[in-house]
Design an enzyme around this catalytic site. Structure first.
Site, short mmCIF file in Angstrom:
data_model
loop_
_atom_site.label_atom_id
_atom_site.label_comp_id
_atom_site.label_asym_id
_atom_site.label_seq_id
_atom_site.Cartn_x
_atom_site.Cartn_y
_atom_site.Cartn_z
N HIS A 193 -27.46 -10.57 -8.42
CA HIS A 193 -27.95 -11.19 -7.19
C HIS A 193 -29.33 -10.67 -6.83
O HIS A 193 -30.21 -11.43 -6.42
CB HIS A 193 -26.96 -10.91 -6.06
CG HIS A 193 -27.28 -11.64 -4.80
ND1 HIS A 193 -27.09 -13.01 -4.65
CD2 HIS A 193 -27.80 -11.21 -3.62
CE1 HIS A 193 -27.48 -13.37 -3.44
NE2 HIS A 193 -27.91 -12.30 -2.80
N HIS B 39 -33.17 -12.81 -6.59
CA HIS B 39 -34.17 -12.84 -5.53
C HIS B 39 -35.53 -12.35 -6.03
O HIS B 39 -36.57 -12.91 -5.66
CB HIS B 39 -33.72 -11.98 -4.35
CG HIS B 39 -32.66 -12.62 -3.51
ND1 HIS B 39 -32.80 -13.87 -2.97
CD2 HIS B 39 -31.42 -12.18 -3.13
CE1 HIS B 39 -31.71 -14.19 -2.29
NE2 HIS B 39 -30.86 -13.19 -2.37
N CYS C 125 -30.12 -13.57 1.97
CA CYS C 125 -29.38 -14.83 2.09
C CYS C 125 -28.04 -14.67 2.78
O CYS C 125 -27.37 -15.66 3.07
CB CYS C 125 -29.17 -15.45 0.71
SG CYS C 125 -28.14 -14.43 -0.38
N ASP D 215 -3.02 2.49 -5.88
CA ASP D 215 -1.94 2.45 -4.88
C ASP D 215 -1.90 1.18 -4.04
O ASP D 215 -1.14 1.10 -3.08
CB ASP D 215 -2.05 3.66 -3.95
CG ASP D 215 -3.34 3.64 -3.15
OD1 ASP D 215 -4.34 3.09 -3.63
OD2 ASP D 215 -3.36 4.20 -2.04
N GLU D 216 -2.69 0.16 -4.39
CA GLU D 216 -2.69 -1.08 -3.62
C GLU D 216 -2.60 -2.28 -4.53
O GLU D 216 -3.11 -2.28 -5.65
CB GLU D 216 -3.97 -1.21 -2.77
CG GLU D 216 -4.04 -0.30 -1.57
CD GLU D 216 -5.24 -0.62 -0.70
OE1 GLU D 216 -5.30 -1.75 -0.19
OE2 GLU D 216 -6.12 0.25 -0.56
N CYS E 201 -26.16 -9.13 1.85
CA CYS E 201 -27.55 -9.29 1.39
C CYS E 201 -28.41 -9.70 2.57
O CYS E 201 -28.12 -10.69 3.25
CB CYS E 201 -27.62 -10.35 0.29
SG CYS E 201 -29.31 -10.75 -0.19
N ASP F 271 0.86 -1.18 0.00
CA ASP F 271 0.00 0.00 0.00
C ASP F 271 0.89 1.24 0.00
O ASP F 271 1.68 1.44 0.93
CB ASP F 271 -0.90 -0.02 1.24
CG ASP F 271 -1.95 1.08 1.22
OD1 ASP F 271 -2.01 1.83 0.22
OD2 ASP F 271 -2.70 1.20 2.20
#
Length: 654
Positions: free
Chosen positions: A590, A594, A575, A195-196, A572, A104
């Site tokens: 997702h 549902h 679930c 930056d990571e 969620c 980082d």
């Protein structure tokens, strides 16, 4: 300082985004910063929105506490057995064979600006402006200034703060220099931002017969030589722990966690849960206020209650955190499904400013698409109003586009339909790319409206006269010119979940704001369940009113019957699956799943009811009229009208 009632210090209960958990902020007076943030925010639209969210979180906490109180000793014993079984299964999956390094860059944007302008060195500085800060250097962090904080609040905390405007071309250049170094150690490194990055250094350690400590030190020195910037690294057996470790000795430091179970459990036992990626302020407050959980060790001690209160997926995640488990494999590279660009600015209703900002965003999006050789057919406009309500509008075009002119032309017409409106954010997203192998859409296929009217499939793309949207408390209504173009019955039809305006009173609830923030969209099942009347097909006829039981897919039903919101913006509520906010396409799919599940159940129940009614009518008719002989169709007689004949007949009658 003596104790005081909450009424005397209301900022203590005001859960802002502020946290002093970020590197360089350990000695900051958190209560002082909270008080200033509270006083500077009070009365603003942001403040009111945060208060609504806070009220919703409190209701959630009270509900969970009530569930805990109802648990008997027998219940707790039962859920403890479940927790113990889960822990054994998770422990069996522990993999200590990999060595992961997370790097980082230290205060990246600020460090780049300081490198290019040495006069800023040692002075409190932030990249951004009065509306929002992108990052702050370590001198500014000592005053409580941090990223994602409005600049005018930062000035109150640090009067001598220096602002530097953002320059992403500059940051991208230095980021690419760092990535060249990463590739030396892991060609398949995982980049999560400019930056990571995560690097699998297992092979490097084995092939070169050096320790992970030496690799981390060598990599940090190489980055400094290539860029002139410092970075911090963390080494651990999995990605989750590696990220936690990289934050321990910031700036310009490293921390190595051995691939040893005992060392991991010792390390994780006293670690605050907020340090874990995926546990934000909401989840932290819920776990702390309901079960008293503050450290990762507390999670394992409350395993029974976690299994009782949360879904299996959520409880698995929490127990994995308590055991120090995380992902150890390199994620598969998925085909990109969308690309987006957005800008935040001070709330304004100035149309000239808004259209200029839209043009800038369209240009950025176009450049990004050209760079990646992408062309898309579905354009989505995202708007955040002055009251922090999020609206989205999507349109599917008849051909793939990527140029600034085409994007801006479509986006401008969508935005124009929404004005007048005071906005603080505009975003554009392009999806359904031309090389999307998952798309079964033929670009040359006509829309049903174009087919019936004899239109040309290759005609220039036009927007529907009205956007399909769901208002809070409203139902789907007929819209002239609704264009299910290019086989849209086989693709997602995005419907906007829009929070009602202030005049709707208590309907403007934060539950709907959270739903909007989750970028939920209604699935293809909605399109397939539309009962289109003649007004969809013949624009010369007036719109017919929609019967209450024809189109009843309202937002209230989605929340009441499906109950889907993203708790803590990543879990969620139905679930328990965890999907971070940046997984936009996955979250949309997702949510579609549902809702489609709900509609399928409803359609099945309607079908059964209709069949029962039909049988009843037949039985009554039989009793009234006596036995009838079954009428058989002649051998060669067709029972239905061919589709071509139907449309020919329809055109003649139009």
């Amino acid at each position: 300082m003596g104790t005081s009632s909450e009424g005397d210090r209301p900022w203590q209960s005001y859960n802002t985004v502020y946290t002093n958990a970020k590197a360089g902020m350990d000695g900051v007076d958190k209560e002082k910063v909270q008080r200033i943030v509270y006083e500077m925010s009070k009365g603003s639209k942001y403040f009111e929105n945060e208060k609504r969210k806070e009220a919703f979180i409190k209701l959630k906490i009270e509900s969970l506490r009530a569930q805990v109180d109802k648990l008997t000793d027998k219940d707790v014993s039962h859920f403890q057995m479940i927790a113990n079984k889960k822990i054994l299964e998770l422990e069996a999956s522990r993999d200590l064979s990999k060595v992961w390094l997370h790097t980082d860059m230290d205060a990246f944007y600020a460090a780049v600006e300081t490198l290019e302008n040495p006069s800023l060195r040692g002075k409190p500085m932030a990249v951004g402006g009065l509306s929002m800060i992108s990052t702050a250097n370590y001198e500014a962090r000592k005053f409580g200034v941090r990223a994602a904080m409005p600049g005018f609040i930062a000035c109150k905390l640090c009067p001598d703060l220096i602002f530097v405007p953002t320059n992403f071309e500059k940051y991208t250049f230095y980021s690419e220099l760092a990535r060249k170094v990463f590739r030396r150690y892991d060609p398949d490194f995982i980049s999560t931002s400019l930056d990571e990055a995560y690097l699998n250094i297992t092979e490097v350690c084995i092939n070169r017969e050096i320790s992970s400590d030496e690799v981390a030190c060598e990599l940090r020195n190489a980055i400094f030589e290539e860029t002139g910037l410092t970075c911090s690294t963390g080494v651990a057996p999995n990605l989750m722990l590696a990220k936690v470790c990289s934050d321990i000795n910031k700036p310009n430091g490293q921390f190595i966690l051995p691939n040893d179970r005992k060392a991991i459990m010792t390390f994780i036992s006293s670690l605050p849960i907020r340090k874990i990626g995926g546990i934000g302020k909401v989840t932290e407050n819920v776990l702390r206020d309901v079960l008293g959980i503050q450290t990762c060790e507390d999670i394992l001690q409350n395993g029974a209650f976690l299994c009782a209160l949360f879904s299996s997926c959520s409880s698995d995640f929490f127990l994995s955190v308590g055991l120090g488990l995380g992902r150890t494999d390199t994620p598969d590279i998925k085909m990109r499904k969308s690309i987006s660009s957005e800008r935040t600015f001070r709330a304004t209703s100035d149309e000239n400013f808004l259209f200029q900002k839209l043009a800038d965003i369209a240009e950025t999006l176009s450049n990004d698409m050209k760079e990646k050789c992408l062309s898309g057919r579905t354009l989505t406009l995202k708007l955040k109003t002055a009251s922090f309500e999020v609206r989205t509008r999507a349109i599917s075009l008849q051909k793939c586009i990527h140029s600034k002119e085409d994007i801006l032309s479509c986006a401008s017409r969508i935005l124009k339909a929404e004005l007048p409106l005071s906005l603080r954010l505009i975003g554009l997203r392009m999806s359904q790319f031309s090389d999307d192998k998952n798309s079964h859409v033929d670009p040359m296929q006509k829309s049903i409206v174009a087919f019936l009217s004899g239109g040309d499939a290759n005609s220039s793309p036009t927007l529907p006269k009205k956007q399909v949207c769901l208002e809070v408390g409203d139902k789907l209504e007929d819209h002239d010119g609704l264009d299910f173009s290019e086989g849209q019955s086989k693709q997602d039809v995005e419907l906007d979940f829009r929070v009602a305006d202030d005049h709707t009173g208590d309907k403007n609830d934060d539950r709907f704001s959270l739903l909007c923030d989750s970028h939920c969209s209604v699935s293809r099942s909605i399109a397939e369940n539309f009962k289109m009347n003649d007004s969809y097909l013949d624009e010369s006829k007036p719109n017919k009113s929609v019967e209450p039981d024809e189109l009843t897919y309202s937002v209230e039903r989605l929340i009441e019957e499906v109950g889907l919101i993203w708790v803590d913006d990543y879990i969620c509520s139905v679930c328990g699956i965890e999907l971070p906010p940046n997984f936009i396409e996955e979250r949309r799919e997702h949510s579609d799943y549902h809702l489609a599940e709900m509609l399928q159940k409803e359609e099945s129940s309607r079908g059964r009811a209709h069949l029962a009614q039909e049988r009843f009518v037949r039985k009554v008719g039989h009793n009234r009229e006596g036995t009838r002989k079954k009428q058989k169709c002649p051998p060669n007689e067709v029972k239905h009208i061919p589709i071509e004949a139907f449309f020919t007949k329809y055109k003649k009658n139009s």
